[in-house]
Write a protein that holds these residues in place. Structure first.
Motif, short mmCIF file in Angstrom:
data_model
loop_
_atom_site.label_atom_id
_atom_site.label_comp_id
_atom_site.label_asym_id
_atom_site.label_seq_id
_atom_site.Cartn_x
_atom_site.Cartn_y
_atom_site.Cartn_z
N UNK A 144 1.57 -14.33 14.84
CA UNK A 144 0.15 -14.03 15.02
C UNK A 144 -0.06 -12.56 14.71
N UNK A 145 -0.97 -12.28 13.78
CA UNK A 145 -1.23 -10.91 13.36
C UNK A 145 -2.71 -10.58 13.50
N UNK A 146 -3.01 -9.30 13.50
CA UNK A 146 -4.40 -8.86 13.59
C UNK A 146 -5.17 -9.29 12.35
N UNK A 147 -6.48 -9.39 12.50
CA UNK A 147 -7.33 -9.79 11.37
C UNK A 147 -7.14 -8.83 10.21
N UNK A 148 -7.05 -7.54 10.53
CA UNK A 148 -6.69 -6.54 9.53
C UNK A 148 -5.28 -6.09 9.87
N UNK A 149 -4.28 -6.68 9.21
CA UNK A 149 -2.89 -6.45 9.62
C UNK A 149 -2.48 -4.98 9.52
N UNK A 150 -1.59 -4.60 10.38
CA UNK A 150 -0.97 -3.29 10.33
C UNK A 150 0.52 -3.50 10.55
N UNK A 151 1.32 -3.21 9.54
CA UNK A 151 0.99 -2.59 8.26
C UNK A 151 0.23 -3.53 7.31
#
Length: 362
Positions: A144-151
């Motif tokens: 599960x990653x952020x909507x705007x992934x980092x990195x």
């Protein structure tokens, strides 16, 4: 309010709906039910709530549908499922999302990869860790990653990888030992070391001593005859390099091999242990300090600083216990086809498919 219906294969609702339907692994469908269609379904079954609709479908049609509601305004995030091709496994994943009150806004599937847009108030790292036992049991990878992934690929970054059993498919020292007829003996020590059950420096010193007297030409034979790149390795490296990323190799293995792959793959940096060779023979010793777990972590931090790359734009990938410190400090730390303890502790774990799976997370 967001309403989801998970429909099993070969099942159709009794009324036509205008809400989006998404295909899911195993031939089922996921309905993102609008308020209007939810009202029509309640009216059709004579129910006041969707929970009652769920009960009526079970009683009248013998089908146990997963129907759940969540907050549409909640934070959005991405979920990646690798290696899930059957409906029952996907259903179990959805049931875990239900417990967390997480809704599904969109699903896209391709062979071996299902990507979902989720709505929920859980932290992405926490969700990934909570789903880890389920992913282990089902034999799939869930991230599960952020909507705007980092990195992300929109900015320059840094990838540091382990070599043995990560960039390449074998353990070099085990293959070298095979030419002395002691591969099994050395491989046992290697395995215990990678699982974190033996001190890396001590076990490394012990294994190298066992190679004393071996002709140094064996190193080239191992490179030519035994070593193969892991599936997706070149695609991952080329993909990141095309977006301006720095790439490097940090290995508890040997510089003979790390230097080769630095040149072959156009890496910006490599680090390994240098075997001592005298009169064309391995002495059973090495030159300089051992590249251990702390060395790898330090290399990631120092290279990011040298190249002015924020730690949030770094990726570290490895499979052994000696990779954990760099995995834990990286912006995205990935345990790749890793030992159980490493999979348990790493923020992300990829155990199915090739190294290029990492690109899907960016």
């Amino acid at each position: 309010m967001l309403s989801n219906f998970l429909l099993p294969p070969n099942y159709a609702l009794p009324i036509s709906v205008n809400s989006p339907l998404f295909n899911v692994p195993g031939g089922g469908q996921l309905l993102l039910c609008s308020t209007h269609d939810a009202y029509r379904l309640r009216e059709h079954y004579g129910c006041a709530t969707l929970e009652a609709v769920q009960m009526q479908i079970s009683l009248q049609e013998g089908k146990r549908l997963d129907i759940w509601q969540s907050e549409l305004e909640a934070a959005h995030m991405n979920a990646h499922i690798f290696g899930c091709d059957d409906f029952d496994s996907f259903k179990e994943i959805c049931e875990s999302l239900i417990l967390e009150r997480i809704g599904i806004l969109q699903v896209s599937t391709q062979p071996g990869h299902c990507r979902m847009l989720l709505a929920g108030n859980s932290d992405t790292a926490t969700m990934t860790m909570r789903l880890r036992p389920l992913s282990e049991r089902l034999g799939v990878d869930i991230a599960v990653t952020a909507l705007k992934p980092s990195p992300n690929l929109a900015e320059p970054g840094l990838l540091l990888m382990d070599m043995d059993s990560t960039l390449i498919q074998c353990e070099c020292i085990d293959e070298i030992a095979d030419f002395m007829g002691i591969k099994e003996q050395v491989a046992v020590i290697t395995q215990l070391s990678m699982e974190g059950k033996l001190d890396f420096a001590a076990s490394f010193t012990e294994r190298v001593k066992l190679l004393k007297g071996l002709d140094a030409s064996v190193l080239q034979r191992v490179l030519d005859e035994r070593i193969r790149l892991t599936d997706g390795a070149e695609a991952l490296i080329r993909g990141l390099q095309a977006h301006g990323w720095k790439t490097g190799l940090v290995s508890g293995g040997f510089t003979f091999f790390t230097s080769h792959f630095e040149k072959k793959l156009g890496l910006d940096f490599s680090m390994g242990n240098e075997l001592e060779i005298v009169d064309g023979k391995l002495t059973g010793g090495f030159i300089g300090d051992i590249v251990d777990a702390n060395s790898k972590r330090t290399a990631l931090l120092s290279k990011a600083k040298e190249w002015a790359i924020p730690m949030s734009q770094t990726i570290a990938i490895g499979d052994g216990a000696n990779d954990l410190p760099m995995i834990e400090v990286a912006g995205m730390g990935i345990a790749f086809h890793a030992k159980p303890r490493v999979r348990e502790l790493a923020p992300y774990a990829l155990s199915y498919g090739g190294l290029d799976r990492a690109l899907d997370l960016l």
